[in-house]
Design a protein around this motif. Structure first.
Motif, mmCIF file in Angstrom:
data_model
loop_
_atom_site.group_PDB
_atom_site.id
_atom_site.type_symbol
_atom_site.label_atom_id
_atom_site.label_comp_id
_atom_site.label_asym_id
_atom_site.label_seq_id
_atom_site.Cartn_x
_atom_site.Cartn_y
_atom_site.Cartn_z
ATOM 1 N N ARG A 1 46.570 7.664 76.994
ATOM 2 C CA ARG A 1 45.303 7.627 78.155
ATOM 3 C C ARG A 1 45.208 9.627 78.634
ATOM 4 N NH1 ARG A 1 44.709 9.162 83.052
ATOM 5 N NH2 ARG A 1 47.439 10.225 83.771
ATOM 6 N N GLN A 2 46.555 10.281 78.315
ATOM 7 C CA GLN A 2 46.483 11.640 78.337
ATOM 8 C C GLN A 2 45.826 12.154 77.149
ATOM 9 O OE1 GLN A 2 50.108 13.337 79.300
ATOM 10 N NE2 GLN A 2 50.587 12.515 80.887
ATOM 11 N N ARG A 3 45.877 11.891 75.882
ATOM 12 C CA ARG A 3 44.882 12.259 75.272
ATOM 13 C C ARG A 3 43.387 11.792 74.681
ATOM 14 N NH1 ARG A 3 47.564 10.535 69.588
ATOM 15 N NH2 ARG A 3 46.015 11.782 68.693
ATOM 16 N N PHE A 4 43.354 10.573 75.253
ATOM 17 C CA PHE A 4 41.729 10.275 75.457
ATOM 18 C C PHE A 4 41.185 11.440 76.833
ATOM 19 C CE2 PHE A 4 42.510 6.831 73.544
ATOM 20 C CZ PHE A 4 41.412 6.701 72.332
ATOM 21 N N LEU A 5 41.763 11.693 77.936
ATOM 22 C CA LEU A 5 41.445 12.546 79.148
ATOM 23 C C LEU A 5 41.036 14.409 78.421
ATOM 24 C CD1 LEU A 5 40.395 11.655 81.462
ATOM 25 C CD2 LEU A 5 42.977 12.678 82.501
ATOM 26 N N ALA A 6 42.361 14.611 77.244
ATOM 27 C CA ALA A 6 41.952 15.596 77.044
ATOM 28 C C ALA A 6 41.250 16.457 76.159
ATOM 29 C CB ALA A 6 43.755 15.869 76.136
ATOM 30 N N THR A 7 40.131 15.181 75.088
ATOM 31 C CA THR A 7 39.488 15.311 74.857
ATOM 32 C C THR A 7 38.381 16.135 75.012
ATOM 33 O OG1 THR A 7 37.815 13.024 75.081
ATOM 34 C CG2 THR A 7 39.815 13.847 72.638
ATOM 35 N N ARG A 8 38.188 15.454 76.861
ATOM 36 C CA ARG A 8 37.041 15.806 77.532
ATOM 37 C C ARG A 8 35.527 15.336 76.921
ATOM 38 N NH1 ARG A 8 39.134 20.243 80.645
ATOM 39 N NH2 ARG A 8 36.401 21.131 81.422
ATOM 40 N N SER A 9 35.438 14.487 76.647
ATOM 41 C CA SER A 9 34.084 13.819 76.254
ATOM 42 C C SER A 9 33.920 12.657 77.215
ATOM 43 C CB SER A 9 34.760 13.064 74.732
ATOM 44 O OG SER A 9 35.787 12.861 74.655
ATOM 45 N N GLU A 10 33.182 12.053 77.593
ATOM 46 C CA GLU A 10 32.219 11.306 78.487
ATOM 47 C C GLU A 10 33.139 9.972 77.725
ATOM 48 O OE1 GLU A 10 30.621 10.188 80.952
ATOM 49 O OE2 GLU A 10 30.111 12.390 81.053
ATOM 50 N N GLU A 11 32.978 9.247 76.521
ATOM 51 C CA GLU A 11 34.175 8.714 76.304
ATOM 52 C C GLU A 11 34.895 8.606 76.397
ATOM 53 O OE1 GLU A 11 31.900 10.763 74.284
ATOM 54 O OE2 GLU A 11 31.672 9.789 72.256
ATOM 55 N N GLY A 12 35.267 9.331 75.930
ATOM 56 C CA GLY A 12 37.579 9.928 76.181
ATOM 57 C C GLY A 12 37.944 9.800 77.928
ATOM 58 N N ALA A 13 37.216 9.794 78.823
ATOM 59 C CA ALA A 13 36.976 9.160 79.797
ATOM 60 C C ALA A 13 37.199 8.428 80.868
ATOM 61 C CB ALA A 13 36.226 10.634 80.893
ATOM 62 N N VAL A 14 36.528 7.489 79.544
ATOM 63 C CA VAL A 14 36.130 6.220 80.164
ATOM 64 C C VAL A 14 37.545 4.869 79.518
ATOM 65 C CG1 VAL A 14 35.013 3.616 79.071
ATOM 66 C CG2 VAL A 14 33.575 5.617 80.070
ATOM 67 N N MET A 15 37.514 5.882 77.927
ATOM 68 C CA MET A 15 38.940 5.258 78.013
ATOM 69 C C MET A 15 40.289 5.554 78.622
ATOM 70 S SD MET A 15 38.676 3.407 74.754
ATOM 71 C CE MET A 15 40.521 3.191 74.481
ATOM 72 N N ALA A 16 40.264 6.340 78.846
ATOM 73 C CA ALA A 16 41.532 7.283 80.247
ATOM 74 C C ALA A 16 41.598 6.221 80.864
ATOM 75 C CB ALA A 16 41.270 8.089 80.659
ATOM 76 N N THR A 17 40.235 5.815 81.818
ATOM 77 C CA THR A 17 40.177 5.000 82.966
ATOM 78 C C THR A 17 40.585 3.943 82.333
ATOM 79 O OG1 THR A 17 38.038 6.698 83.741
ATOM 80 C CG2 THR A 17 38.455 4.129 84.844
ATOM 81 N N VAL A 18 40.216 3.011 81.482
ATOM 82 C CA VAL A 18 40.266 1.780 80.832
ATOM 83 C C VAL A 18 42.039 1.700 81.128
ATOM 84 C CG1 VAL A 18 39.429 -0.880 80.065
ATOM 85 C CG2 VAL A 18 37.736 1.487 80.546
ATOM 86 N N LEU A 19 42.409 2.579 80.511
ATOM 87 C CA LEU A 19 44.409 2.358 79.927
ATOM 88 C C LEU A 19 44.356 2.373 80.963
ATOM 89 C CD1 LEU A 19 44.505 4.420 76.857
ATOM 90 C CD2 LEU A 19 45.229 2.423 76.859
ATOM 91 N N SER A 20 44.130 3.146 82.049
ATOM 92 C CA SER A 20 45.365 2.839 83.641
ATOM 93 C C SER A 20 44.564 1.591 84.089
ATOM 94 C CB SER A 20 44.383 4.047 84.219
ATOM 95 O OG SER A 20 44.809 5.150 84.376
ATOM 96 N N TYR A 21 43.990 1.734 84.122
ATOM 97 C CA TYR A 21 43.597 -0.259 84.617
ATOM 98 C C TYR A 21 44.018 -1.122 83.968
ATOM 99 C CZ TYR A 21 41.077 -4.471 84.997
ATOM 100 O OH TYR A 21 40.770 -5.918 85.183
#
Length: 496
Positions: free
Chosen positions: A431-451
């Protein structure tokens, strides 16, 4: 009714080839690779899973393409098809004379019902006709009420967006045909449809779950916009496909829930399934066969895993060709996306874009009066001062995102590990790695991983599955159920 048994194992050469393809991707150098080649690596992983799924689906459910006819023929008919190869045999009106008004797809079957009195009630009549057609064709027959009207109006209105939505799915490592077929089965691509359980939109998220997702997301997400939901549907399916190493149980979990699918896989392992796909199919067949027995005492084996759960992945895979035909038969429209920083009234959108209200709302079904601040506006063109460009599917992926996605897709851990507390740290790391990409799709993956972590580590799912796996009473019920299924099969054969 069939006794669950293990079909022949797939060819070793095919298995070795697919495994080697997946392993080779890990060896591809990321340093200095182009964004396109990095994205291709993730797509290759997805295709390996997908082709393996298709091969196993063809073995266990060879008639799965029948479901294409169910969702192509307008409502008001009952379709009958071959469970051996999926071909359509005939369709009968739900209200009408089945002797005179039948639509026969195979001329040789036209006289099958001649001189036979049919049941007056439609449910026993369907079973009766299926039995007659099985005798005539020499193979098993499947039947279902048609659902074409569920799809056709939305296909006409939104079918020109399928290519763009497909790009969104592919960006998350999900084959477009699987993602779009699932959305078609769930909602008919209708952005505002609600189920009796109050599931909503493109992929039929329960309203409570979507509201939870909205709280986790870093910006406003409007569930009645299909283009918004598509990204979150794709991310969720990607996560579940990584969990199982297959889209088949992943699709089933989306429909039936993780506990039901977990029990199904456990039972498939009891029956000798050699891998997750075989375990799922064997466990699913056991559940539906036990449901068909007159005694309710086997309920503790299958619980709430029902007939639609059994058919769900089959219906999705069976409609891949239908999706492709609709997409390829229409001119495809581009979708641009702008993240607003203020409220934007629909009248301003119409004026700036030159589009009619209806066309603006075709792109943005959630838009009634205004786009709220922080939400996403979709149009066939980009308008700079309406918001920054967030149409990630229309540009090359962030290389960092592609690397993280590829690594995540190759995460190799059995499904039961995903429920262990220690695994939370692994998912949190991604989740943190996806968020660190600072990309739209990375933010989506980080959100859904949290879910997803909320689903995995809240409640008693892990304990329930561990207890179920170790419960000798369940094992005894499975053994007893298998004996009764065999006995019923013998009795059924002798009657025939």
């Amino acid at each position: 009714m069939r006794t669950p048994s293990t079909p022949p194992t797939r060819a070793a050469t095919r298995a070795a080839g697919l495994a080697a393809a997946a392993a080779a991707i890990l060896l591809l150098p990321a340093l200095g690779a182009s964004p396109a080649s990095l994205e291709a690596q993730a797509i290759d992983v997805a295709r390996v899973q997908y082709e393996e799924d298709r091969a196993v689906m063809a073995r266990f459910r060879p008639g799965h393409t029948f479901w294409e006819h169910v969702f192509a023929v307008p409502d008001g008919w009952v379709a009958f098809g071959s469970a051996s190869d999926g071909r359509l045999l005939a369709a009968f009106p739900t209200r009408g004379d089945w002797g005179r008004e039948a639509r026969w797809e195979e001329p040789a079957l036209r006289t099958s019902l001649a001189g036979r009195p049919l049941e007056s009630a439609i449910s026993p009549r369907r079973d009766q006709v299926a039995g007659i057609l099985e005798q005539a064709t020499g193979g098993p027959v499947v039947h279902n009420a048609t659902r074409g009207t569920f799809v056709q109006p939305n296909a006409r209105r939104y079918g020109s967006f399928l290519a763009e939505w497909g790009l969104i799915y592919e960006r998350f490592g999900v084959p477009a045909e699987i993602g779009l077929a699932q959305a078609m089965i769930e909602s008919g691509w209708n952005p505002t449809v609600r189920s009796e359980a109050r599931a909503m939109g493109f992929c039929q998220w329960l309203e409570s779950n979507w509201n939870y997702m909205k709280r986790l997301a870093p910006h406003e997400i409007e569930g009645h916009n299909q283009t918004t939901q598509a990204a979150y549907c794709a991310a969720y399916l990607r996560i579940l496909a990584t969990k199982y190493g297959s889209y088949i149980p992943a699709l089933s979990e989306h429909h039936a829930g993780g506990t039901n699918v977990g029990r199904t896989v456990i039972n498939g392992a009891r029956l000798g399934g050699e891998n997750i796909r075989e375990q799922y199919f064997l466990g699913a067949q056991l559940a539906v066969d036990l449901r068909g027995l007159p005694s309710p005492r086997f309920r503790d084996v299958y619980l709430s895993y029902g007939p639609r759960s059994f058919l769900y992945a089959e219906m999705v895979f069976g409609n891949e060709a239908q999706v492709a035909r609709i997409r390829d038969g229409m001119r495809q429209d581009r979708i641009h996306a702008m993240r607003t920083t203020r409220s934007v009234p629909i009248e301003e959108v119409m004026r700036r874009s030159g589009l009619s209200r209806d066309e603006v709302q075709r792109y943005n079904p959630a838009l009634v009066r205004q786009v709220p601040p922080g939400a996403t506006l979709y149009l066939p063109m980009h308008i700079d001062d309406l918001g920054r460009d967030v149409a990630f599917w229309r540009r090359a992926p962030n290389p960092d995102y592609s690397i993280v996605l590829r690594d995540f897709m190759l995460l190799d851990a059995p499904p039961e590990n995903w429920h262990q507390p220690a695994f939370r740290q692994i998912l949190e790391g991604y989740r943190q790695r996806f968020l660190a990409t600072r990309s739209e799709e990375g933010a989506v993956m980080a959100t859904v991983l949290s879910y997803t972590m909320g689903e995995l580590f809240t409640g008693r799912r892990a304990e329930i599955l561990a207890e179920y796996r170790a419960d000798p009473r369940v094992q005894a019920l499975v053994n007893e159920g298998l004996r009764e299924i065999m006995l019923q099969n013998i009795q059924s054969t002798s009657v025939r």
